[in-house]
Design a protein around this motif. Structure first.
Motif, PDB file in Angstrom:
ATOM      1  N   PRO A  17       0.797  -1.231   0.000  1.00 52.59           N
ATOM      2  CA  PRO A  17       0.000   0.000   0.000  1.00 52.59           C
ATOM      3  C   PRO A  17       0.827   1.278   0.000  1.00 52.59           C
ATOM      4  CG  PRO A  17      -0.934  -1.598   1.512  1.00 52.59           C
ATOM      5  CD  PRO A  17       0.348  -2.186   1.025  1.00 52.59           C
ATOM      6  N   LEU A  18       1.929   1.316   0.763  1.00 47.59           N
ATOM      7  CA  LEU A  18       2.710   2.540   0.838  1.00 47.59           C
ATOM      8  C   LEU A  18       3.372   2.886  -0.485  1.00 47.59           C
ATOM      9  CD1 LEU A  18       4.435   2.111   4.329  1.00 47.59           C
ATOM     10  CD2 LEU A  18       2.494   3.567   3.737  1.00 47.59           C
ATOM     11  N   LEU A  19       3.554   1.867  -1.333  1.00 45.84           N
ATOM     12  CA  LEU A  19       4.208   2.104  -2.618  1.00 45.84           C
ATOM     13  C   LEU A  19       3.213   2.249  -3.765  1.00 45.84           C
ATOM     14  CD1 LEU A  19       7.175  -0.445  -2.369  1.00 45.84           C
ATOM     15  CD2 LEU A  19       7.218   1.997  -1.863  1.00 45.84           C
ATOM     16  N   ALA A  20       1.931   2.005  -3.482  1.00 43.22           N
ATOM     17  CA  ALA A  20       0.941   2.002  -4.556  1.00 43.22           C
ATOM     18  C   ALA A  20       0.858   3.349  -5.259  1.00 43.22           C
ATOM     19  CB  ALA A  20      -0.428   1.611  -3.990  1.00 43.22           C
ATOM     20  N   THR A  21       0.875   4.436  -4.468  1.00 44.51           N
ATOM     21  CA  THR A  21       0.784   5.774  -5.062  1.00 44.51           C
ATOM     22  C   THR A  21       1.996   6.067  -5.932  1.00 44.51           C
ATOM     23  OG1 THR A  21      -0.457   6.538  -3.140  1.00 44.51           O
ATOM     24  CG2 THR A  21       0.512   8.228  -4.555  1.00 44.51           C
ATOM     25  N   VAL A  22       3.169   5.650  -5.452  1.00 48.84           N
ATOM     26  CA  VAL A  22       4.394   5.856  -6.217  1.00 48.84           C
ATOM     27  C   VAL A  22       4.343   5.075  -7.518  1.00 48.84           C
ATOM     28  CG1 VAL A  22       6.897   5.595  -6.193  1.00 48.84           C
ATOM     29  CG2 VAL A  22       5.706   6.258  -4.102  1.00 48.84           C
ATOM     30  N   ALA A  23       3.883   3.811  -7.447  1.00 49.60           N
ATOM     31  CA  ALA A  23       3.795   2.969  -8.645  1.00 49.60           C
ATOM     32  C   ALA A  23       2.839   3.575  -9.663  1.00 49.60           C
ATOM     33  CB  ALA A  23       3.335   1.558  -8.263  1.00 49.60           C
ATOM     34  N   ALA A  24       1.704   4.131  -9.180  1.00 49.72           N
ATOM     35  CA  ALA A  24       0.738   4.747 -10.087  1.00 49.72           C
ATOM     36  C   ALA A  24       1.347   5.966 -10.780  1.00 49.72           C
ATOM     37  CB  ALA A  24      -0.510   5.143  -9.313  1.00 49.72           C
ATOM     38  N   GLU A  25       2.186   6.684 -10.054  1.00 55.47           N
ATOM     39  CA  GLU A  25       2.837   7.861 -10.629  1.00 55.47           C
ATOM     40  C   GLU A  25       3.731   7.481 -11.804  1.00 55.47           C
ATOM     41  OE1 GLU A  25       6.270  11.097  -9.293  1.00 55.47           O
ATOM     42  OE2 GLU A  25       5.224   9.879  -7.787  1.00 55.47           O
ATOM     43  N   TYR A  26       4.318   6.302 -11.725  1.00 51.79           N
ATOM     44  CA  TYR A  26       5.252   5.867 -12.757  1.00 51.79           C
ATOM     45  C   TYR A  26       4.599   4.977 -13.814  1.00 51.79           C
ATOM     46  CZ  TYR A  26       9.022   7.575  -9.757  1.00 51.79           C
ATOM     47  OH  TYR A  26       9.849   8.366  -9.018  1.00 51.79           O
ATOM     48  N   SER A  27       3.264   4.893 -13.826  1.00 54.80           N
ATOM     49  CA  SER A  27       2.596   3.959 -14.737  1.00 54.80           C
ATOM     50  C   SER A  27       2.939   4.160 -16.212  1.00 54.80           C
ATOM     51  CB  SER A  27       1.078   4.011 -14.534  1.00 54.80           C
ATOM     52  OG  SER A  27       0.578   5.308 -14.793  1.00 54.80           O
ATOM     53  N   PRO A  28       3.100   5.394 -16.731  1.00 53.06           N
ATOM     54  CA  PRO A  28       3.499   5.520 -18.142  1.00 53.06           C
ATOM     55  C   PRO A  28       4.867   4.893 -18.417  1.00 53.06           C
ATOM     56  CG  PRO A  28       2.643   7.602 -17.313  1.00 53.06           C
ATOM     57  CD  PRO A  28       2.845   6.728 -16.129  1.00 53.06           C
ATOM     58  N   ILE A  29       5.777   5.027 -17.434  1.00 56.52           N
ATOM     59  CA  ILE A  29       7.119   4.460 -17.611  1.00 56.52           C
ATOM     60  C   ILE A  29       7.079   2.943 -17.441  1.00 56.52           C
ATOM     61  CG2 ILE A  29       9.528   4.608 -16.859  1.00 56.52           C
ATOM     62  CD1 ILE A  29       8.871   7.375 -15.730  1.00 56.52           C
ATOM     63  N   ILE A  30       6.200   2.460 -16.555  1.00 56.11           N
ATOM     64  CA  ILE A  30       6.018   1.004 -16.416  1.00 56.11           C
ATOM     65  C   ILE A  30       5.540   0.415 -17.738  1.00 56.11           C
ATOM     66  CG2 ILE A  30       4.691  -0.809 -15.264  1.00 56.11           C
ATOM     67  CD1 ILE A  30       4.592   1.030 -12.793  1.00 56.11           C
ATOM     68  N   SER A  90      19.763  -4.468 -14.960  1.00 57.17           N
ATOM     69  CA  SER A  90      19.080  -4.608 -16.250  1.00 57.17           C
ATOM     70  C   SER A  90      19.475  -3.466 -17.185  1.00 57.17           C
ATOM     71  CB  SER A  90      17.556  -4.604 -16.034  1.00 57.17           C
ATOM     72  OG  SER A  90      16.874  -4.443 -17.259  1.00 57.17           O
ATOM     73  N   LEU A  91      19.936  -3.815 -18.371  1.00 51.93           N
ATOM     74  CA  LEU A  91      20.289  -2.795 -19.350  1.00 51.93           C
ATOM     75  C   LEU A  91      19.056  -2.018 -19.811  1.00 51.93           C
ATOM     76  CD1 LEU A  91      22.949  -4.643 -21.552  1.00 51.93           C
ATOM     77  CD2 LEU A  91      23.313  -3.052 -19.657  1.00 51.93           C
ATOM     78  N   LEU A  92      17.912  -2.710 -19.922  1.00 51.63           N
ATOM     79  CA  LEU A  92      16.683  -2.021 -20.328  1.00 51.63           C
ATOM     80  C   LEU A  92      16.257  -0.999 -19.279  1.00 51.63           C
ATOM     81  CD1 LEU A  92      14.470  -4.869 -21.869  1.00 51.63           C
ATOM     82  CD2 LEU A  92      16.058  -3.314 -23.013  1.00 51.63           C
ATOM     83  N   MET A  93      16.331  -1.391 -18.009  1.00 44.80           N
ATOM     84  CA  MET A  93      15.943  -0.472 -16.946  1.00 44.80           C
ATOM     85  C   MET A  93      16.919   0.703 -16.847  1.00 44.80           C
ATOM     86  SD  MET A  93      13.086  -1.489 -15.715  1.00 44.80           S
ATOM     87  CE  MET A  93      12.699  -2.021 -17.401  1.00 44.80           C
ATOM     88  N   THR A  94      18.190   0.425 -17.067  1.00 41.50           N
ATOM     89  CA  THR A  94      19.179   1.508 -17.054  1.00 41.50           C
ATOM     90  C   THR A  94      18.883   2.521 -18.152  1.00 41.50           C
ATOM     91  OG1 THR A  94      20.851  -0.024 -16.197  1.00 41.50           O
ATOM     92  CG2 THR A  94      21.636   2.025 -17.172  1.00 41.50           C
ATOM     93  N   ALA A  95      18.498   2.017 -19.336  1.00 39.87           N
ATOM     94  CA  ALA A  95      18.145   2.918 -20.433  1.00 39.87           C
ATOM     95  C   ALA A  95      16.904   3.735 -20.098  1.00 39.87           C
ATOM     96  CB  ALA A  95      17.921   2.113 -21.712  1.00 39.87           C
ATOM     97  N   LEU A  96      15.885   3.103 -19.514  1.00 42.97           N
ATOM     98  CA  LEU A  96      14.673   3.830 -19.115  1.00 42.97           C
ATOM     99  C   LEU A  96      14.979   4.891 -18.065  1.00 42.97           C
ATOM    100  CD1 LEU A  96      11.807   1.175 -18.851  1.00 42.97           C
ATOM    101  CD2 LEU A  96      11.998   3.050 -20.480  1.00 42.97           C
ATOM    102  N   GLN A  97      15.852   4.556 -17.137  1.00 43.70           N
ATOM    103  CA  GLN A  97      16.212   5.514 -16.095  1.00 43.70           C
ATOM    104  C   GLN A  97      16.880   6.751 -16.690  1.00 43.70           C
ATOM    105  OE1 GLN A  97      19.055   4.082 -13.206  1.00 43.70           O
ATOM    106  NE2 GLN A  97      18.396   5.563 -11.662  1.00 43.70           N
ATOM    107  N   ALA A  98      17.764   6.509 -17.673  1.00 44.39           N
ATOM    108  CA  ALA A  98      18.453   7.632 -18.308  1.00 44.39           C
ATOM    109  C   ALA A  98      17.491   8.482 -19.137  1.00 44.39           C
ATOM    110  CB  ALA A  98      19.589   7.111 -19.177  1.00 44.39           C
ATOM    111  N   LEU A  99      16.575   7.825 -19.852  1.00 48.30           N
ATOM    112  CA  LEU A  99      15.637   8.550 -20.703  1.00 48.30           C
ATOM    113  C   LEU A  99      14.654   9.392 -19.900  1.00 48.30           C
ATOM    114  CD1 LEU A  99      14.801   5.855 -23.422  1.00 48.30           C
ATOM    115  CD2 LEU A  99      16.006   8.018 -23.788  1.00 48.30           C
ATOM    116  N   GLN A 101      15.085  10.194 -16.532  1.00 47.14           N
ATOM    117  CA  GLN A 101      15.733  10.846 -15.401  1.00 47.14           C
ATOM    118  C   GLN A 101      15.085  10.443 -14.072  1.00 47.14           C
ATOM    119  OE1 GLN A 101      15.567  15.044 -16.413  1.00 47.14           O
ATOM    120  NE2 GLN A 101      17.363  14.898 -17.746  1.00 47.14           N
ATOM    121  N   LEU A 102      14.991   9.132 -13.875  1.00 43.89           N
ATOM    122  CA  LEU A 102      14.345   8.608 -12.675  1.00 43.89           C
ATOM    123  C   LEU A 102      15.339   8.494 -11.523  1.00 43.89           C
ATOM    124  CD1 LEU A 102      12.195   5.705 -14.175  1.00 43.89           C
ATOM    125  CD2 LEU A 102      11.414   7.965 -13.474  1.00 43.89           C
ATOM    126  N   SER A 103      14.811   8.591 -10.323  1.00 39.51           N
ATOM    127  CA  SER A 103      15.614   8.353  -9.128  1.00 39.51           C
ATOM    128  C   SER A 103      15.846   6.855  -8.971  1.00 39.51           C
ATOM    129  CB  SER A 103      14.877   8.884  -7.892  1.00 39.51           C
ATOM    130  OG  SER A 103      13.673   8.140  -7.686  1.00 39.51           O
TER     131      SER A 103
END
Length: 461
Positions: A17-30, A90-99, A101-103
Motif C-alpha cells: 500500500p505505501l508504494l501504490a501511489t508511487v507505482a501509479a505515478e510511474y505507470s506511463p514508464i512502467i 538490467s540494461l533495459l531499466m538503465t536505459a529507461l532511467q536515463a531517458l 531521469q528517474l531516481s
C-alpha cells in the motif's frame, strides 16, 4: 490512456500500500518498460526459433536458448527481481532511467512492476500452451494403441521419477520436495518432437511409432498430474501423506471426470458456437471454458495448467476442433514464447561454472539428471511384450526428448521458489540435451528398417 490507467491499477493491487501511489505515478514508464521488454522477448524468440529450425532442431529450444542469451546469464536485457537482482542489473531499466531521469527508488518501482506484468503474461502463456497440448492429445489414438502404450508410459514415468528423486536425496542430499519436483521433471516426453522425426522416417504408422506416440500422449497426461501434485506440495512446504493422497486422487478424478463429462461439455460448446454470429464465436467460448477449468484447478488446490489441459482434452472431441486448432495458433504464437524466453532468461548458467568450487556439485547434479533422463526412458523399450520383432531401441530412444513439457516443470518450479538456481539450471540442461540428442539417435535406431518400412497413408503430424 486506458493502458496507463490499467497499469496503474495493476501496480496498486500488486504493490504494498505505501508504494501504490508511487507505482501509479510511474505507470506511463512502467508501460514503456513492459513494451520494451516484450519487443526484446519477441525479437529473441523469433531469431532463436528460426536458427533452431535451420539447424533442424525444435523451435522451442531456440526460444529457450535465446532467453538464456538475453537473460541473467549473458546480456542482462530481460531479468527479474528474484535472487536479489536490482534494476541497475538490467540494461533495459538503465536505459529507461536515463531517458526519464528517474531516481534509484523510482526505477526500482518500475522494474518490480513491469516484471510482475511480464510474469503474468508468461503464466497466461503456459496456460494456453497446456490448453493447446490438450487439444493435440488425441484420445481416440490412445484407445487404438491400447495396453502396450500404457505399460510403456507407466514405466517411462515411474523409472526416471524414482531414480531421479532417490538419487538426488541419497547421493546429493537434496531436500525431499525439491528432489521430488526435479524427479517429476524427468517424467514427460515431447510428443511433438518425436512425432516429427517418426513422420520424416516414414515410421509414424509403424507398430513402434504407434506405441511411441501413444505412450508419449499418456506420459503427458501422467506428467501433468504429477506436476499438479508436486506443485501443490511445494505450496505447503512439507510432505503430508494424507495431503499427497488427496492431491493424487483429486487430480486424477478432476482429469478423468472432465473427460467423462466431455460429451456434455461438447454439446453445450457446439450449441453456443452455433448461436453466436459475431467475431470470436469459437475462440472466445473456448477460452472461457479453458480459463474456467484453470480456475477450478486452482480452486481445488491443484494447478491452473491441469484445468487448461483437461479443457483441451475435452474440446479435442468437439466438431469445431479443427477450426479451433487454427484459431488458437496465433494467440499461442503471441504468448507462449514469452513463457519459454522468460524460463531461459531466469536460468543463471553461471551457477554451473566448474572453475568455481561451490558450483561443482550443481554440475554433477546436471550430469546425473541427464543420465537418469536417458536411461529412464531407454528401459521403456523392454516393457513391450507380446510383439515379436519389435524395435525396442527405437521405442526407448523415441521416449527420450523432454521438450516443452519439461520446460513447464522448470518454469513452475522456479516461479514457486521450490527449486534453487543450480537445480533449476540442471533441469533446463537436461531438457536441452535430451531434446537435442533424441532426433539423430532415433534416426540411427530406425536405420536398419527405414528402407523396408511399409508405406503409410499420411506423414502429417
Amino acid at each position: 490512456m486506458f493502458l496507463n490507467d490499467t497499469l496503474a491499477l495493476w501496480s496498486a493491487v500488486s504493490t504494498p500500500p505505501l508504494l501504490a501511489t508511487v507505482a501509479a505515478e510511474y505507470s506511463p514508464i512502467i508501460l514503456s518498460g513492459v513494451l520494451l521488454t516484450l519487443v526484446t522477448i519477441f525479437i529473441a524468440s523469433k531469431i532463436g526459433s528460426e536458427v533452431a529450425k535451420q539447424l533442424d532442431f525444435p523451435p522451442v529450444l531456440g526460444e529457450l536458448v535465446a532467453g538464456v542469451i538475453v537473460g541473467v546469464s549473458a546480456l542482462h536485457l530481460v531479468i527479474f527481481p528474484e535472487g536479489g537482482l536490482a534494476a541497475t542489473d538490467s540494461l533495459l531499466m538503465t536505459a529507461l532511467q536515463a531517458l526519464n531521469q528517474l531516481s534509484p527508488e523510482g526505477i526500482e518501482t518500475v522494474f518490480e512492476s513491469q516484471s510482475e506484468v511480464i510474469s503474468v503474461l508468461a503464466e497466461l502463456g503456459v496456460i494456453i500452451l497446456l490448453f493447446e497440448i490438450g487439444l493435440e492429445s488425441d484420445l481416440r489414438q490412445l484407445k487404438e494403441v491400447g495396453i502396450q502404450a500404457i505399460v510403456v508410459a507407466c514405466v517411462g514415468v515411474a523409472a526416471p521419477f524414482a531414480a531421479g528423486t532417490a538419487g538426488l536425496m541419497l547421493v546429493f542430499h537434496v531436500a525431499a520436495i525439491p528432489a521430488i519436483f526435479a524427479g517429476a521433471a524427468l517424467t514427460a516426453t515431447s510428443i511433438g518432437i518425436t512425432s516429427k522425426v517418426l513422420s520424416e522416417l516414414g515410421q509414424l504408422k509403424s507398430k513402434e511409432g504407434q506405441i511411441i506416440v501413444g505412450a508419449a500422449v499418456i506420459d503427458d497426461v501422467l506428467g501433468i498430474i504429477v506436476l499438479a501434485v508436486v506443485a501443490s506440495l511445494a505450496k505447503t512446504g512439507e510432505i503430508d501423506v494424507t495431503n499427497v493422497i488427496y492431491l493424487i486422487v483429486s487430480a486424477t478424478v478432476f482429469l478423468i471426470g472432465s473427460i467423462l463429462l466431455g460429451g456434455f461439455f461438447n454439446k453445450a460448446f457446439t450449441s453456443i458456437v452455433a448461436k453466436l454470429k459475431t467475431r470470436g464465436n469459437i475462440i472466445i467460448p473456448a477460452f472461457i471454458f479453458a480459463f474456467f477449468m484453470a480456475f477450478l484447478g486452482n480452486a481445488i488446490h491443484l494447478e491452473a495448467i491441469l484445468g487448461a489441459f483437461a479443457a483441451g482434452l475435452v474440446l479435442d472431441e468437439s466438431d469445431a476442433r479443427d477450426e479451433l486448432d487454427e484459431l488458437i495458433k496465433p494467440i499461442a504464437d503471441l504468448l507462449v514464447p514469452i513463457f519459454f524466453v522468460t524460463v531461459g532468461a531466469r536460468a543463471d548458467l553461471g551457477v554451473l561454472n566448474p572453475t568455481v568450487p561451490e558450483n561443482r556439485a550443481g554440475l554433477l547434479i546436471a550430469v546425473f539428471l541427464v543420465v537418469v533422463a536417458v536411461i529412464g526412458k531407454l528401459v521403456t523399450g523392454w516393457a513391450v511384450f507380446g510383439i515379436p520383432g519389435v524395435n525396442r531401441w527405437a521405442i526407448g530412444v523415441g521416449m527420450i526428448p523432454r521438450g516443452e513439457v519439461g520446460l513447464v516443470f522448470a518454469g513452475i518450479g522456479a516461479a514457486s521458489g521450490i527449486l534453487d538456481k543450480p537445480l533449476q539450471v540442471s533441469i533446463i540442461i537436461m531438457v536441452i540435451l535430451t531434446t537435442f540428442v533424441a532426433p539423430p539417435f532415433l534416426r540411427v535406431a530406425f536405420g536398419e528398417s527405414v528402407e523396408t518400412a511399409p508405406p503409410i497413408e499420411s506423414t502429417s503430424e
